[in-house]
Every structure is written in structure tokens, then in C-alpha cells.
Design an enzyme around this catalytic site. Structure first.
Site, PDB file in Angstrom:
ATOM      1  N   LYS A 135       2.262 -12.284  -1.833  1.00 14.17           N
ATOM      2  CA  LYS A 135       2.928 -11.415  -3.090  1.00 14.17           C
ATOM      3  C   LYS A 135       4.104 -11.119  -2.795  1.00 14.17           C
ATOM      4  O   LYS A 135       4.484 -11.149  -1.846  1.00 14.17           O
ATOM      5  CB  LYS A 135       2.319 -10.206  -3.443  1.00 14.17           C
ATOM      6  CG  LYS A 135       2.176  -9.867  -5.002  1.00 14.17           C
ATOM      7  CD  LYS A 135       1.356  -9.141  -5.865  1.00 14.17           C
ATOM      8  CE  LYS A 135       2.019  -8.843  -7.480  1.00 14.17           C
ATOM      9  NZ  LYS A 135       3.109  -8.183  -6.986  1.00 14.17           N
ATOM     10  N   GLY A 136       5.445 -11.353  -3.463  1.00 13.14           N
ATOM     11  CA  GLY A 136       6.800 -10.449  -3.484  1.00 13.14           C
ATOM     12  C   GLY A 136       6.436  -9.052  -2.928  1.00 13.14           C
ATOM     13  O   GLY A 136       5.261  -8.372  -3.328  1.00 13.14           O
ATOM     14  N   LYS A 189       5.961  -9.643   4.214  1.00 12.81           N
ATOM     15  CA  LYS A 189       5.591 -11.912   4.481  1.00 12.81           C
ATOM     16  C   LYS A 189       6.088 -11.768   5.729  1.00 12.81           C
ATOM     17  O   LYS A 189       6.608 -12.327   6.560  1.00 12.81           O
ATOM     18  CB  LYS A 189       6.027 -12.569   3.379  1.00 12.81           C
ATOM     19  CG  LYS A 189       4.738 -12.141   2.738  1.00 12.81           C
ATOM     20  CD  LYS A 189       4.692 -13.212   1.565  1.00 12.81           C
ATOM     21  CE  LYS A 189       6.356 -13.669   0.862  1.00 12.81           C
ATOM     22  NZ  LYS A 189       6.578 -12.416   0.004  1.00 12.81           N
ATOM     23  N   ASP A 216      12.429 -18.753   1.894  1.00 10.45           N
ATOM     24  CA  ASP A 216      12.956 -18.084   0.512  1.00 10.45           C
ATOM     25  C   ASP A 216      14.314 -18.098   0.067  1.00 10.45           C
ATOM     26  O   ASP A 216      15.107 -17.634   0.906  1.00 10.45           O
ATOM     27  CB  ASP A 216      12.334 -16.413   0.616  1.00 10.45           C
ATOM     28  CG  ASP A 216      12.198 -16.009  -0.250  1.00 10.45           C
ATOM     29  OD1 ASP A 216      12.613 -16.295  -1.975  1.00 10.45           O
ATOM     30  OD2 ASP A 216      11.522 -14.570  -0.340  1.00 10.45           O
ATOM     31  N   GLU A 259      -4.083  -3.090  -3.241  1.00 11.08           N
ATOM     32  CA  GLU A 259      -3.306  -2.767  -4.463  1.00 11.08           C
ATOM     33  C   GLU A 259      -4.031  -4.240  -5.116  1.00 11.08           C
ATOM     34  O   GLU A 259      -4.770  -5.432  -4.650  1.00 11.08           O
ATOM     35  CB  GLU A 259      -2.529  -2.908  -4.478  1.00 11.08           C
ATOM     36  CG  GLU A 259      -1.793  -1.174  -4.342  1.00 11.08           C
ATOM     37  CD  GLU A 259      -0.076  -0.706  -4.004  1.00 11.08           C
ATOM     38  OE1 GLU A 259       0.014  -1.687  -5.398  1.00 11.08           O
ATOM     39  OE2 GLU A 259       0.075  -0.381  -3.681  1.00 11.08           O
ATOM     40  N   CYS A 283      -1.556  16.954   1.833  1.00  9.36           N
ATOM     41  CA  CYS A 283      -0.779  15.930   1.423  1.00  9.36           C
ATOM     42  C   CYS A 283      -1.447  14.537  -0.030  1.00  9.36           C
ATOM     43  O   CYS A 283      -2.441  14.247   0.916  1.00  9.36           O
ATOM     44  CB  CYS A 283       0.187  14.955   2.301  1.00  9.36           C
ATOM     45  SG  CYS A 283       1.653  13.486   1.213  1.00  9.36           S
ATOM     46  N   CYS A 327      -0.406  11.388  -0.201  1.00  8.32           N
ATOM     47  CA  CYS A 327      -1.006  10.431   0.984  1.00  8.32           C
ATOM     48  C   CYS A 327      -2.592  10.054   1.116  1.00  8.32           C
ATOM     49  O   CYS A 327      -3.353   9.244   0.751  1.00  8.32           O
ATOM     50  CB  CYS A 327      -0.766  11.116   1.694  1.00  8.32           C
ATOM     51  SG  CYS A 327       0.633  11.350   2.304  1.00  8.32           S
ATOM     52  N   PRO A 340      -0.288  -0.795   9.565  1.00  9.82           N
ATOM     53  CA  PRO A 340      -0.209   1.350   8.880  1.00  9.82           C
ATOM     54  C   PRO A 340       2.027   0.368   7.908  1.00  9.82           C
ATOM     55  O   PRO A 340       2.348  -0.202   8.729  1.00  9.82           O
ATOM     56  CB  PRO A 340       0.806   1.374  10.760  1.00  9.82           C
ATOM     57  CG  PRO A 340       1.125   0.682  11.159  1.00  9.82           C
ATOM     58  CD  PRO A 340       0.354  -0.141  10.692  1.00  9.82           C
ATOM     59  N   LEU A 378       4.805   2.500   7.909  1.00  8.56           N
ATOM     60  CA  LEU A 378       5.891   3.360   8.793  1.00  8.56           C
ATOM     61  C   LEU A 378       7.071   3.878   7.945  1.00  8.56           C
ATOM     62  O   LEU A 378       7.187   3.837   6.825  1.00  8.56           O
ATOM     63  CB  LEU A 378       6.869   2.707   9.759  1.00  8.56           C
ATOM     64  CG  LEU A 378       6.055   0.986  10.338  1.00  8.56           C
ATOM     65  CD1 LEU A 378       6.163   0.483  11.167  1.00  8.56           C
ATOM     66  CD2 LEU A 378       4.459   1.919  11.175  1.00  8.56           C
TER      67      LEU A 378
END
Length: 346
Positions: free
Chosen positions: A31-32, A36, A60, A240, A277, A280, A307, A309
Site C-alpha cells: 500500500k502507498g 516501500k 513507481d 493497521e 506518552c 505512543c 521501527p 524512527l
């Protein structure tokens, strides 16, 4: 968890790709907005450590690879600064037959048949859906085969464009086959018309020879794309719902097209420090929910966690550092300080 870091057969790394001696084509997609390009650049850098020569191709239209590498690229391979055996290029998947070079139609660019040949081939090719876009990929494949790179990494467009890219060898083989059949039917008529116009040496073969020359390469690529020893696809996602759904759709489509896929990168993972947080911690809990679902769903995949960053990844020095995470993943229970997300911004 179904896919554990302690499980050597399904380790949460891309070592299975980097150490594979036969892989020739590696696609990175999803997915955009999931990262990627960063992942494809990082994988190419790791491959360059063990392969004689690596080519990174951006398909792309946004061409983010040049931004990620912090280097201007073109439609021919360019050596990547800082990595002697890594090359990169950008192709426009929409050029197709409208920008076919003159040497497809005649040896002499000033030949009277150039304009006629170009128009005729464009009209004929336009009758076959998808062949226009596929023609640009055919030219790239011919270039790649001639230069003989050890492995080619594709930084692909979002899912829909990527699936068209993967189907292009079949489209090309079918379309060019029909074109050559049509050539045999119109060749006598074309010759007669040329004589009436006073052109004695015109031959439709002059316009289609170079198109037919690419057919053996297309057939070989078509076979290799569906051979897991030559080709694999790396899906990039984030933890997600929408991204997970898109990943599953992509995996299903790749399976239908008989394209090997056994690696999923889950990017932009958050590792909060303490519970101060609120954002977070909320993001962490949400990601863990979907990550657990993905690891259950893809228990026979290598699921690599990368991760989020605190800074953007741009330029070869930063890509080299980030690429190490593809072979040495972050321990979520004890992440390095540089990957921990704090309650206060510095």
C-alpha cells in the site's frame, strides 16, 4: 506467536532472500505510504554485500528512489554513490509504444516508412489492452538481460500498478503473438501499397523484426517470474487495518499469478519508553493488536518488524544503517535506545 524470532525456519529477517544464490527478480510492494522505497533500497544495499552486481529499478511514477538515495537517476542504470556494485534506474511505466525509438521501424531515421511504421504499429498495439504499458517493461527487461546483473530489485508502485507489472510478460507474449499473426495477414497488402507509392524495398518485416526479437526474452521472464527459485515478492505493510487488508489482497493476487511470496515487512513499529506518552502507548497497543493477527495469519511467512524512527532515512549512509535491521531485527522487549519513543520531543 505463530511466527517467532526463535524459529529458525521462519526467522523474522530477510536472510532467506539475501543468502539465496538463485534469486534473480525481487519485487518490493504494498500500500502507498508504508515505506516501500526505504525497504527496497535497504534490501538492495544488503544484497550488494553478497552479490557481484545489483540493479534497483523504480517503477513507481513518483520515483522516490532518487529522493531516498539523495541522487539523481535516469532511465538507464546509474552507479549508486557509496556502493560500487549497486546501480539504480527509474522507468516510466506509461511510455509504451508512443515513445518507441525510430530504430524499431527503420535503420535510417529519415526513411519515408518511419512515420508510417510508427503509426501502424501504434494503432495495432493499441488494439490489445495493456500492451502499451507492457512494452516499456519489455524494453527494460531486454536492457537488464543484456547487462547481466546478478539480481534485480523492483521498487514498485502501489498494489494495482504492481499487479499489472507482474502480469506484463503474459500480456506481452499474447499481444506480440497476435501482432505477428496480423503482420502475416497484412504483409502482402503492405508490399503492394508500397510499390504503388514507388517504394521498392519496403517490407513489413522491417517494422516487426525488433518486436519479435524480444519474444524469447519475454518468454524466459514469464517463466522465471513464476519460478520461486528465480522470483519472490516482499510485501511491505504497517500494523493497521487498511494496510493489513491490502497486504492480504496482494498475497491472494500473487498466489493466483503463481508469484512466490513468503516475506512480509511490518514497518514503522513504535516502541514506547514507560507509560508517560499516551499517544505512543495507544499506537503501540493498536499495532500489537494487528501484528498479532498478521503473525497468526502468516505463520508460514518471514514477518520482519522495522521501527519507526525519529528522523527520515535519506542518503546511503542512513540507508546502510537502517538496512542492518533486515538481518538483525529489533528485539521488541529490549529495543536499542535509538529506537525508543519518548514522551518528550528533543
Amino acid at each position: 506467536m505463530a511466527c517467532s524470532d526463535d524459529n529458525d525456519s521462519m526467522a523474522a529477517t530477510l536472510k532467506n532472500i539475501i543468502d539465496n544464490p538463485t534469486l534473480r527478480w525481487i519485487f518490493v510492494g504494498g500500500k502507498g505510504g508504508v515505506g516501500k522505497t526505504t525497504c527496497s533500497c535497504s534490501l538492495a544495499v544488503q544484497l550488494a554485500k553478497v552479490k557481484p552486481s545489483v540493479l534497483l529499478i523504480s517503477t513507481d511514477p513518483a520515483h522516490n528512489v532518487s529522493d531516498a538515495l539523495d541522487q539523481k537517476l535516469s532511465k538507464v542504470p546509474v552507479k549508486v554513490n557509496g556502493v560500487d556494485n549497486l546501480f539504480a534506474m527509474e522507468i516510466d511505466p506509461n511510455i509504451g509504444s508512443t515513445q518507441l525509438p525510430d530504430d524499431y521501424f527503420a535503420d535510417d531515421p529519415e526513411h519515408d516508412l518511419v512515420a508510417m511504421g510508427r503509426s501502424m504499429v501504434q494503432d495495432v498495439m493499441g488494439a490489445f489492452p495493456g500492451i502499451d504499458e507492457a512494452m516499456s517493461y519489455a524494453e527494460v527487461m531486454k536492457l537488464v538481460k543484456n547487462l547481466d546483473y546478478s539480481v534485480v530489485v523492483f521498487d514498485t508502485a502501489p498494489t494495482g500498478h504492481t499487479l499489472r507489472l507482474l502480469s506484463f510478460p503474459m500480456v506481452m507474449e499474447t499481444g506480440l503473438g497476435r501482432l505477428l499473426e496480423l503482420k502475416n495477414q497484412i504483409s502482402p497488402l503492405f508490399t503492394q501499397m508500397s510499390r504503388l507509392m514507388g517504394i521498392d524495398h519496403a517490407n513489413v518485416d522491417d517494422m516487426t523484426k525488433k518486436l519479435s526479437d524480444v519474444m524469447p526474452i519475454i518468454r524466459q521472464v514469464n517463466q522465471q517470474f513464476r519460478d520461486s527459485s528465480y522470483t519472490t515478492f516482499v510485501c511491505v505493510s504497517i500494523a493497521e487495518f487498511l494496510s493489513m487488508y491490502e497486504t492480504e489482497r496482494l498475497v491472494q493476487e500473487l498466489t493466483k499469478q503463481e508469484i512466490d511470496t513468503r516475506n512480509i515487512i511490518v514497518n514503522q513499529m513504535v516502541y514506547p519508553e514507560g507509560g508517560d506518552c499516551r499517544i505512543c502507548m495507544s499506537r503501540y497497543k493498536l499495532q500489537r493488536k494487528y501484528l498479532d493477527q498478521m503473525e497468526d495469519l502468516y505463520d508460514d511467512f518471514h514477518v520482519v518488524k522495522l521501527p519507526l524512527l525519529e528522523h527520515e532515512i535519506r542518503g546511503i549512509p542512513q540507508i546502510k544503517l537502517f538496512s542492518e535491521l533486515l538481518t538483525n531485527p529489533v528485539d521488541p522487549n529490549n529495543p536499542p535506545r535509538s529506537f525508543v519513543h519518548h514522551s518528550k520531543s528533543d
